[in-house]
Motif scaffolding. Structure first.
Motif, PDB file in Angstrom:
ATOM      1  N   PRO A  38     -63.275  44.594  47.306  1.00 10.82           N
ATOM      2  CA  PRO A  38     -63.852  45.902  47.648  1.00 10.82           C
ATOM      3  C   PRO A  38     -65.074  45.818  48.542  1.00 10.82           C
ATOM      4  N   SER A  39     -65.677  44.636  48.636  1.00 11.58           N
ATOM      5  CA  SER A  39     -66.923  44.523  49.395  1.00 11.58           C
ATOM      6  C   SER A  39     -67.233  43.072  49.693  1.00 11.58           C
ATOM      7  N   LEU A  40     -68.167  42.862  50.615  1.00 10.44           N
ATOM      8  CA  LEU A  40     -68.664  41.519  50.899  1.00 10.44           C
ATOM      9  C   LEU A  40     -69.403  40.955  49.691  1.00 10.44           C
ATOM     10  N   GLU A  41     -70.156  41.810  49.005  1.00  6.53           N
ATOM     11  CA  GLU A  41     -70.905  41.348  47.828  1.00  6.53           C
ATOM     12  C   GLU A  41     -69.986  40.734  46.789  1.00  6.53           C
ATOM     13  N   ALA A  42     -68.792  41.318  46.615  1.00  3.44           N
ATOM     14  CA  ALA A  42     -67.836  40.800  45.624  1.00  3.44           C
ATOM     15  C   ALA A  42     -67.378  39.392  45.982  1.00  3.44           C
ATOM     16  N   ILE A  43     -67.118  39.164  47.275  1.00  2.04           N
ATOM     17  CA  ILE A  43     -66.708  37.829  47.725  1.00  2.04           C
ATOM     18  C   ILE A  43     -67.844  36.831  47.528  1.00  2.04           C
ATOM     19  N   ALA A  44     -69.057  37.227  47.934  1.00  2.12           N
ATOM     20  CA  ALA A  44     -70.210  36.328  47.818  1.00  2.12           C
ATOM     21  C   ALA A  44     -70.469  35.946  46.366  1.00  2.12           C
ATOM     22  N   LYS A  45     -70.389  36.919  45.477  1.00  4.44           N
ATOM     23  CA  LYS A  45     -70.623  36.635  44.055  1.00  4.44           C
ATOM     24  C   LYS A  45     -69.570  35.687  43.495  1.00  4.44           C
ATOM     25  N   GLU A  46     -68.310  35.876  43.903  1.00  8.21           N
ATOM     26  CA  GLU A  46     -67.253  34.986  43.421  1.00  8.21           C
ATOM     27  C   GLU A  46     -67.465  33.566  43.955  1.00  8.21           C
ATOM     28  N   PHE A  47     -67.794  33.457  45.213  1.00  9.57           N
ATOM     29  CA  PHE A  47     -68.017  32.136  45.817  1.00  9.57           C
ATOM     30  C   PHE A  47     -69.179  31.413  45.141  1.00  9.57           C
ATOM     31  N   LEU A  48     -70.310  32.097  44.989  1.00  8.72           N
ATOM     32  CA  LEU A  48     -71.481  31.463  44.379  1.00  8.72           C
ATOM     33  C   LEU A  48     -71.242  31.166  42.906  1.00  8.72           C
ATOM     34  N   GLY A  49     -70.480  32.030  42.239  1.00  9.04           N
ATOM     35  CA  GLY A  49     -70.177  31.786  40.840  1.00  9.04           C
ATOM     36  C   GLY A  49     -69.314  30.552  40.639  1.00  9.04           C
ATOM     37  N   LYS A  50     -68.312  30.373  41.516  1.00  8.51           N
ATOM     38  CA  LYS A  50     -67.412  29.229  41.391  1.00  8.51           C
ATOM     39  C   LYS A  50     -68.089  27.919  41.792  1.00  8.51           C
ATOM     40  N   THR A  51     -68.964  27.965  42.792  1.00 12.09           N
ATOM     41  CA  THR A  51     -69.604  26.725  43.257  1.00 12.09           C
ATOM     42  C   THR A  51     -70.855  26.382  42.456  1.00 12.09           C
ATOM     43  N   GLY A  52     -71.464  27.384  41.813  1.00 16.16           N
ATOM     44  CA  GLY A  52     -72.688  27.152  41.054  1.00 16.16           C
ATOM     45  C   GLY A  52     -73.907  26.910  41.932  1.00 16.16           C
ATOM     46  N   LEU A  53     -73.791  27.241  43.238  1.00 12.05           N
ATOM     47  CA  LEU A  53     -74.897  26.996  44.167  1.00 12.05           C
ATOM     48  C   LEU A  53     -75.896  28.148  44.151  1.00 12.05           C
TER      49      LEU A  53
END
Length: 330
Positions: A38-53
């Motif tokens: 639904p948004s760029l924020e959703a992608i960013a949160k998923e990416f950072l959540g999976k990588t732990g960075l």
């Protein structure tokens, strides 16, 4: 640590970068199908959540005009707002660029493995550079030398009026005007444009094609991909699909030449985006350069302009280069 992203109508590439490793070596990266979120924020949160960075700033190249820190993605129902992204991800700073401006930022730092040269030409040092990217849409940008480094400038030239260059293209424009109030270069020289050109050859030119190929393309969820595949089928290429791709490449050459003339890009023209990569065999045929150089009294000038195809993930690298250059230095 910087979060960088290349936000396109079809896919979104994101990566985490550091000053130490630079813009060509992400610590982690991933590609997402844009329409699934639904948004760029959703992608960013998923990416950072999976990588732990953990990142403290971000820079995104967005497929659409950026005005006052806000962008409407051209081929997605997204609004990207710099302040909203910073708040959602708890970031110190967020930079938004037009996606072609981001790609242009990558040009000065390109490595030999990042490009495939179509015509070496005779580049003039520290002169203007043009960037043309037929992807889902058609995006354009350019760079100017500012005394010590290149500065990238965004453009929406892909939405300028389509100007046919021969009798076939005149018929194409007449066909397109039956379907669109305004016919731009994007309508006939991009991922969304390839099916329009194919339909022209089907409906107006009556170009031959096997019934099973016609049905395959009609039933495909991604007509652009199917048309390209059928055009380059090594066993049984479709004449209609091949004619469509040949025409798109000719128009691409004409518009690349138009952009080169408008900004006097004697430093070179760089092609990016998914379409040039997928039609490289035709791009390297005489068709593209003939259209690029067919500029009357300026044909000799056009002959000296280098033309390169960018083959790596330059949008992400460009966003990273801009973000790292504007962040705290190591």
């Amino acid at each position: 640590m910087l979060l960088a992203g290349d936000i396109g109508g079809t896919k979104t590439a994101v990566g985490a970068f550091s000053q130490e490793k630079g813009s060509h070596t992400p610590i982690a990266e991933a590609v997402f199908h844009s329409a699934d979120y639904p948004s760029l924020e959703a992608i960013a949160k998923e990416f950072l959540g999976k990588t732990g960075l953990k990142v403290d700033r971000a820079c995104f190249g967005v497929a659409g005009p950026v005005l006052a820190g806000r962008a409407k993605v051209t081929n997605l129902p997204w609004i990207v707002d710099r302040a909203a992204v910073a708040a959602a991800l708890s970031l110190e700073a967020v930079y938004l660029l037009n996606d072609l401006e981001a790609i242009a930022c990558a040009v000065p730092g390109l490595r030999p493995e990042d490009i495939d040269t179509i015509s070496p030409g005779q580049p003039v040092e520290h002169s203007n550079i043009a960037v043309l990217a037929p992807g889902t849409g058609l995006r354009e940008a350019f760079l100017t030398w500012e005394g010590a480094e290149y500065r990238a400038h965004s453009s929406e030239g892909g939405h300028a009026d389509f100007a046919p260059a021969d009798s076939l293209q005149i018929r194409l424009l007449e066909y397109m005007r039956q379907h669109f109030d305004h016919v731009s270069y994007e309508h006939v020289c991009s991922g969304v444009g390839i099916p329009h050109v194919y339909d022209f050859f089907r409906d107006s030119e009556k170009t031959a094609e096997k019934s099973e190929t016609t049905e395959r393309i009609a039933m495909s969820a991604d007509r652009t991909k199917a048309i390209v595949q059928c055009a380059f089928d090594p066993a049984d290429p479709s004449p209609r699909c091949a004619a469509a791709i040949d025409t798109v490449v000719s128009i691409m050459g004409s518009e690349a030449g138009n952009l080169a003339l408008k900004v006097l890009a004697v430093g070179g023209v760089y092609l990016a985006g998914g379409i040039p990569v997928h039609v490289t065999p035709v791009l390297k045929s005489p068709r593209f350069l003939q259209a690029f150089r067919h500029k009357g009294r300026f044909a000799e000038v056009m002959n000296r302009i280098p033309v390169h195809l960018m083959v790596s993930q330059v949008g992400l690298a460009g966003a990273a280069a801009y973000g790292l250059s504007h962040g705290p230095k190591a």
